[in-house]
Write a protein that holds these residues in place. Structure first.
Motif, PDB file in Angstrom:
ATOM      1  N   LYS A 170     -53.054  26.739 -41.550  1.00 18.07           N
ATOM      2  CA  LYS A 170     -52.399  27.419 -43.322  1.00 18.07           C
ATOM      3  C   LYS A 170     -53.180  28.629 -44.224  1.00 18.07           C
ATOM      4  O   LYS A 170     -54.674  27.860 -44.710  1.00 18.07           O
ATOM      5  N   PHE A 171     -52.703  29.277 -44.719  1.00 20.67           N
ATOM      6  CA  PHE A 171     -53.491  30.338 -45.659  1.00 20.67           C
ATOM      7  C   PHE A 171     -52.546  29.976 -46.947  1.00 20.67           C
ATOM      8  O   PHE A 171     -52.001  30.464 -47.176  1.00 20.67           O
ATOM      9  N   ASP A 172     -53.650  29.878 -47.758  1.00 25.23           N
ATOM     10  CA  ASP A 172     -53.010  29.801 -49.209  1.00 25.23           C
ATOM     11  C   ASP A 172     -53.466  30.739 -50.127  1.00 25.23           C
ATOM     12  O   ASP A 172     -54.724  31.350 -50.504  1.00 25.23           O
ATOM     13  N   ASN A 184     -57.372  41.367 -28.047  1.00 21.21           N
ATOM     14  CA  ASN A 184     -57.826  39.585 -29.404  1.00 21.21           C
ATOM     15  C   ASN A 184     -57.818  40.414 -30.145  1.00 21.21           C
ATOM     16  O   ASN A 184     -58.146  39.804 -31.325  1.00 21.21           O
ATOM     17  N   ASP A 185     -57.183  41.679 -30.792  1.00 20.23           N
ATOM     18  CA  ASP A 185     -56.429  40.836 -32.229  1.00 20.23           C
ATOM     19  C   ASP A 185     -55.763  41.152 -32.963  1.00 20.23           C
ATOM     20  O   ASP A 185     -54.518  41.792 -32.064  1.00 20.23           O
ATOM     21  N   HIS A 186     -55.724  39.882 -32.942  1.00 20.14           N
ATOM     22  CA  HIS A 186     -53.634  39.043 -33.233  1.00 20.14           C
ATOM     23  C   HIS A 186     -53.620  39.040 -35.006  1.00 20.14           C
ATOM     24  O   HIS A 186     -54.409  38.676 -35.086  1.00 20.14           O
ATOM     25  N   ARG A 187     -52.615  39.739 -35.581  1.00 18.83           N
ATOM     26  CA  ARG A 187     -52.239  40.216 -36.977  1.00 18.83           C
ATOM     27  C   ARG A 187     -50.994  39.179 -37.449  1.00 18.83           C
ATOM     28  O   ARG A 187     -50.094  40.004 -36.722  1.00 18.83           O
ATOM     29  N   ILE A 188     -51.167  38.510 -38.283  1.00 10.13           N
ATOM     30  CA  ILE A 188     -49.852  38.309 -38.805  1.00 10.13           C
ATOM     31  C   ILE A 188     -49.843  39.305 -40.061  1.00 10.13           C
ATOM     32  O   ILE A 188     -51.609  38.618 -41.608  1.00 10.13           O
ATOM     33  N   THR A 207     -56.558  32.240 -35.978  1.00 16.35           N
ATOM     34  CA  THR A 207     -57.624  31.066 -37.059  1.00 16.35           C
ATOM     35  C   THR A 207     -57.342  31.928 -38.871  1.00 16.35           C
ATOM     36  O   THR A 207     -57.416  29.808 -39.447  1.00 16.35           O
ATOM     37  N   GLY A 208     -56.433  32.184 -39.245  1.00 11.91           N
ATOM     38  CA  GLY A 208     -55.418  31.865 -40.439  1.00 11.91           C
ATOM     39  C   GLY A 208     -56.411  32.585 -41.409  1.00 11.91           C
ATOM     40  O   GLY A 208     -55.842  32.702 -42.599  1.00 11.91           O
ATOM     41  N   LYS A 209     -57.615  33.319 -41.196  1.00 10.88           N
ATOM     42  CA  LYS A 209     -58.748  33.803 -42.219  1.00 10.88           C
ATOM     43  C   LYS A 209     -57.771  35.114 -42.082  1.00 10.88           C
ATOM     44  O   LYS A 209     -57.804  35.678 -40.851  1.00 10.88           O
ATOM     45  N   LEU A 210     -58.270  35.556 -43.717  1.00  9.69           N
ATOM     46  CA  LEU A 210     -58.098  36.691 -43.630  1.00  9.69           C
ATOM     47  C   LEU A 210     -59.139  37.467 -43.343  1.00  9.69           C
ATOM     48  O   LEU A 210     -60.396  37.357 -42.499  1.00  9.69           O
TER      49      LEU A 210
END
Length: 734
Positions: free
Chosen positions: A120-122, A151-155, A170-173
Motif C-alpha cells: 500500500k502506498f500512502d 522490467n519497468d512496471h508502473r502504476i 514494490t509500491g515505491k515511488l
C-alpha cells in the motif's frame, strides 16, 4: 496462455449456456481471437475503447444464481474515520494483481484471487512521499498501468494536484519520474501555481510513452487544459488549451479576449478513451465557470461542453463537437466517449458514442466528428434570462437514438404515490417555477432542471457489447430546481472587517453550492456549513479551503487573509470577525464574483423525501446502435418501504456504470439501494442481487485467475452520506 485460459473458461460455460438458452447464438460463450483482448481488465473501462465489455463467459445466465462472495478487501483496514471521501475506483488487474484506490487516496495492490494485500502506498505519508505531501481527499475513479515490456512496471495515478509514478511490484515511488516520483500538475499552465486547484477524479490515459491528462476538478481560476507527459521522465510534451489562446481555433467564441488568462474549468474531468491504432485520444469537457450564470463568460465558449478528438502524439486538435452552447445548466460531458464500429447500410463505420446528462446519445464518425445519425440545431427558449445573460438561441438535438430520459416536467408528471396533502404541496411549488423543458433559462423565480445536474447519464457511462452493438446505459430521472439570486456585494470597499470581507468572499466562492444560509443541499450531496466550529480549528479549516475535499475544489488563489476572513464567518469566530480585514482589495482581485449566483443544489422533492416527478427515478436502457432503436428499458433500483407496500419498482438514483459480458449478463451496482445486480442483457430481467456493505458507487471489473472468473466492485457508498465502507467485494461461482 491467454487463449488457453479463454478456451478453458468458455468450455465450462458453453454447455450450460446452450442448455438454458438454446437458440440464442448471441449468448454463446465461444470466443474468437479478435475478442480475446476483452478477457482482461487492464485499464479503466476495461479497454482503450471504454466499452466495459468482458468476453469471459464462465458466469452466465444459467449459473449466476450460484454467485458467492470470493473475498472482501478493506482498503482502510475498517477504520471508519477514513470512510468520508468517495471510493469510486474501477479496479484494474495486471498479472494477477488488482490495483485500486482507497477513500483517502492510498494506492493498494491486492492479490486478485484472494484479496490479500501485497502493498500500500500512502501519498500523505512523508516516509513514502517526502516531496509531494497530499492533504486533499477527493474521489479517485481508477489508476493506470504502463510497462516497457521488460522490467519497468508502473502504476500512474493522481492524488491531490500531483501525478505519481509508483513501482507496480514494490509500491515505491519511481524517483526518476518528475522530481522524486511526482509532478505538480499546477505547473505548466501559464498561471500562478499557488493560486490554482487541480484534482483529477478520473485516471489518466497512456498512449505509447505518453501520459494524457486534464486538470480535473479545477477551481474558478484553473483552466482545464489537456496535456501529454513523458511516462518515463514526467516531462511535459504537449498541451492543448481548452480555453483557446489568441490565434488558436475557438478564441473568438469568447467575447472576453482575456478569457484565456482568467477563466476556469472546461476540463475533461470524466476521463479519456483511445483509438490506439490511429493514435487519437477522445474526451468530453465540462462547462466554464460560473456554472449557472454566464454573464461573465459570454459567447459559446469553446472548448467547453465539447467532444474532442486529439492527436495523442502531438496534442493537436483533429475535430470537436459542442454538445451544449454556452452552458448555464451544469450539463458537463460526464463520461468518456465509447468507441464502436457500427453497421450502417451494410458498411462498417468507426464511431464514437457520447452519453450525456441531457439523456442524449451523440453518435459521431470517429475520424471526422460528423453525425452518424442526424443532429438538428433547434431554437430554444431564451426569454426571461436574468440581466447580463446572453443565451444561445439554438442547441443541438440528435434525432436518433431518442433521449433515454424525460426532458420536461408537466403537472401530469408529478408524483401521485404520496398522500394528497404532499401532492398538493409539490403541485403548488411546481406552478411557482418555470418548467418549460430542457434548456429553459435559469431564473430568479426558479427553473425546473430535467434531466438534473446529475443526469440523465452520469460519470459511469454506458457499456457496449461489440458483437451486437447494443449499448446499455443507466440513468437518473430526477428533477432539480435552479434558482438565481442577485449577488450581494459589500457596499464598502475600504476599511472592511473580516466579517464583511468574509461575506463578500462567501458570495463569490461558496454560495453557489452551499446556499445563502450555508445549509448546503443534503439531497445533492453538498454538506451544510453550520456547526463546523465544533469540527475544525481555524488552521484546519484554512487548510480545508486550500486543498479541497471530495467534490469541492481547493481555492488556492485566495490569499491567507481572505481564507481567514471566510473562516471567521463560517466558524462563527466573533472576535476575529470584528477585526480589520488586512487582505488584498476585493474590488480588484480576479476572479470577481458573478452578478448572480444559484441558491445551491436542490432536488425537487416531496415532503417525504421522494422525487416530485413520478417514477421511474432510475432506469437502464438497452439501445441498438446500428438502428438507434430501443431493445428494452427497465426501472433500476428500489425503495424497500415502497416495495413492501406493493408498489412496483420505482427506480432510484444511481452513480457508476455497468459491465456487459459474453455470458449474457449485465453487472451493475450504482444504485442508492446498495444492491449489486446481475441482469439478463437480452431481456432486462434481474437474475441475481446481493446487498453490499454500502452502495457500490462505481463500475465493476471482470477478470479471471487460473480459470476462475471474478467480478469485483468498490462498495464505498459515500455519495449519499449514509452507509459508508472501505470494502472491495469480489464474487465468483461457488
Amino acid at each position: 496462455m491467454e487463449n488457453k485460459l479463454m478456451k478453458r473458461i468458455t468450455r465450462s460455460g458453453l454447455g450450460a449456456c446452450l442448455a438454458a438458452v438454446a437458440g440464442f447464438s448471441w449468448m454463446a460463450a465461444v470466443q474468437s481471437p479478435q475478442t480475446d483482448r476483452y478477457a482482461n481488465w487492464t485499464e479503466y473501462g476495461g479497454t482503450h475503447e471504454n466499452i466495459k465489455y468482458s468476453s469471459l463467459a464462465q458466469i452466465d445466465t444459467s449459473n449466476v444464481h450460484r454467485l458467492k462472495v470470493a473475498w472482501i478487501y478493506h482498503s482502510e483496514n475498517r477504520d471508519s474515520t477514513k470512510f468520508g471521501s468517495a471510493m469510486e475506483s474501477n479496479p484494474i488487474v495486471i498479472n494477477g494483481v488488482l490495483y485500486v484506490a482507497s477513500p483517502t487516496l492510498k494506492l493498494c495492490a491486492v492479490d486478485a484471487a484472494t484479496g490479500r494485500e501485497k502493498w500500500k502506498f500512502d501519498p500523505s505519508d512523508p516516509l513514502q512521499n517526502k516531496t509531494w505531501p497530499v492533504r486533499a481527499n477527493h474521489m479517485c475513479r481508477g489508476v493506470s498501468y504502463w510497462t516497457d515490456g521488460a522490467n519497468d512496471h508502473r502504476i500512474i495515478y493522481t492524488a491531490g494536484p500531483f501525478l505519481f509514478a509508483v513501482n507496480a511490484l514494490t509500491g515505491k515511488l519511481i524517483s526518476t519520474f518528475g522530481t522524486d516520483g511526482g509532478v505538480d500538475l499546477r505547473t505548466g499552465l501559464d498561471r500562478d501555481p499557488g493560486k490554482m486547484s487541480v484534482a483529477l477524479t478520473s485516471p489518466v490515459k497512456i498512449y505509447k510513452n505518453t501520459i494524457i491528462t486534464g486538470c480535473g476538478q479545477g477551481g474558478d481560476d484553473t483552466p482545464g487544459h489537456i496535456r501529454g507527459f513523458d511516462v518515463v521522465t514526467g516531462t511535459q510534451k504537449w498541451i492543448f488549451h481548452t480555453i483557446p489562446y489568441p490565434g488558436e481555433k475557438g478564441f473568438h467564441t469568447w467575447k472576453d479576449p482575456e478569457a484565456y488568462k482568467t477563466k476556469g474549468s472546461t476540463n475533461p474531468w470524466s476521463g479519456f478513451s483511445l483509438d490506439e491504432k490511429r493514435g487519437i485520444v477522445f474526451t468530453g469537457t465540462g462547462n466554464p465557470t460560473n456554472d449557472f450564470y454566464g454573464g461573465g463568460r459570454l459567447g459559446n465558449g469553446l472548448f467547453g461542453n465539447c467532444i474532442l478528438a486529439i492527436d495523442a502524439n502531438t496534442g493537436k486538435l483533429i475535430w470537436h463537437f459542442q454538445t451544449v452552447h454556452h452552458d448555464v445548466w451544469d450539463m458537463d460531458i460526464s463520461s468518456p466517449p465509447v468507441l464502436v464500429t457500427l453497421n450502417r447500410g451494410g458498411k462498417k463505420v468507426d464511431a464514437i458514442v457520447q452519453s450525456t446528462k441531457m439523456g442524449f446519445l451523440f453518435v459521431l464518425d470517429r475520424l471526422t466528428g460528423k453525425p452518424v445519425f442526424p443532429i438538428d440545431e433547434k431554437p430554444v427558449k431564451t426569454n426571461g434570462a436574468v440581466a447580463g445573460e446572453i443565451l444561445s438561441p439554438t442547441q443541438p438535438f440528435p434525432r436518433f437514438p431518442k433521449p433515454f430520459v424525460r426532458q420536461v416536467l408537466t403537472e401530469k408528471d408529478l408524483n401521485r404515490l404520496v398522500p394528497d396533502s404532499s401532492y398538493q404541496d409539490i403541485k403548488r411549488r411546481f406552478h411557482s417555477y418555470r418548467s418549460e423543458g430542457i434548456y429553459t433559462p435559469p431564473s430568479e423565480r426558479g427553473t425546473v432542471i430535467l434531466p438534473g445536474y446529475d443526469g440523465g447519464g452520469e460519470w459511469g457511462g454506458p457499456a457496449v457489447d461489440p458483437r451486437t452493438n447494443i449499448l446499455y446505459v443507466n440513468a437518473n430521472e430526477m428533477t432539480w430546481v435552479l434558482q438565481l439570486v442577485k449577488a450581494k456585494q459589500s457596499e464598502k470597499t475600504n476599511n472592511l472587517t473580516n466579517r464583511e470581507a468574509g461575506q463578500t468572499l462567501y458570495s463569490r466562492t461558496c454560495i453557489a453550492c452551499h446556499g445563502p444560509e450555508r445549509k448546503g443541499g443534503g439531497e445533492g450531496g453538498i454538506p451544510s456549513l453550520i456547526g463546523l466550529n465544533k469540527k475544525y480549528t481555524t488552521t484546519q479549516f484554512v487548510e480545508f479551503i486550500s486543498s479541497g475535499k471530495g467534490r469541492m475544489p481547493g481555492f488556492g488563489y485566495l490569499s491567507a487573509e481572505e481564507k481567514k476572513a471566510i473562516a471567521s464567518l463560517i466558524l462563527e469566530l466573533t472576535e476575529e470577525q470584528d477585526k480589520p480585514y488586512k487582505g488584498p482589495s476585493l474590488t480588484d482581485r480576479q476572479p470577481a464574483g458573478p452578478d448572480y449566483h444559484s441558491t445551491g443544489y436542490h432536488k425537487f422533492l416531496t415532503k417525504e423525501g421522494y422525487p416530485a416527478i413520478s417514477p421511474p427515478w432510475g432506469t437502464i436502457s438497452a439501445i441498438d446502435l446500428n438502428t438507434g432503436q430501443y431493445k428494452w428499458k427497465i426501472p433500476f433500483g428500489e425503495f424497500e418501504e415502497l416495495k413492501k407496500k406493493g408498489i412496483p419498482a420505482t427506480g432510484r438514483e444511481n452513480y457508476g456504470g455497468p459491465v456487459v459480458t459474453a455470458g449474457g449478463l449485465l453487472f451493475i451496482g450504482a444504485s442508492a439501494d446498495g444492491k449489486f445486480r446481475a441482469i439478463n442483457k437480452r431481456t432486462g430481467k434481474i437474475l441475481w442481487e446481493y446487498d453490499l456493505p454500502a452502495p457500490g458507487v462505481a463500475t465493476p471489473a471482470v477478470y479471471a485467475i487460473d480459470g476462475r472468473q471474478y467480478v469485483v466492485i468498490s462498495a464505498g457508498g459515500s455519495k449519499w452520506e449514509k452507509k459508508k465502507s472501505d470494502a472491495y467485494v469480489a464474487f465468483a461461482l461457488d
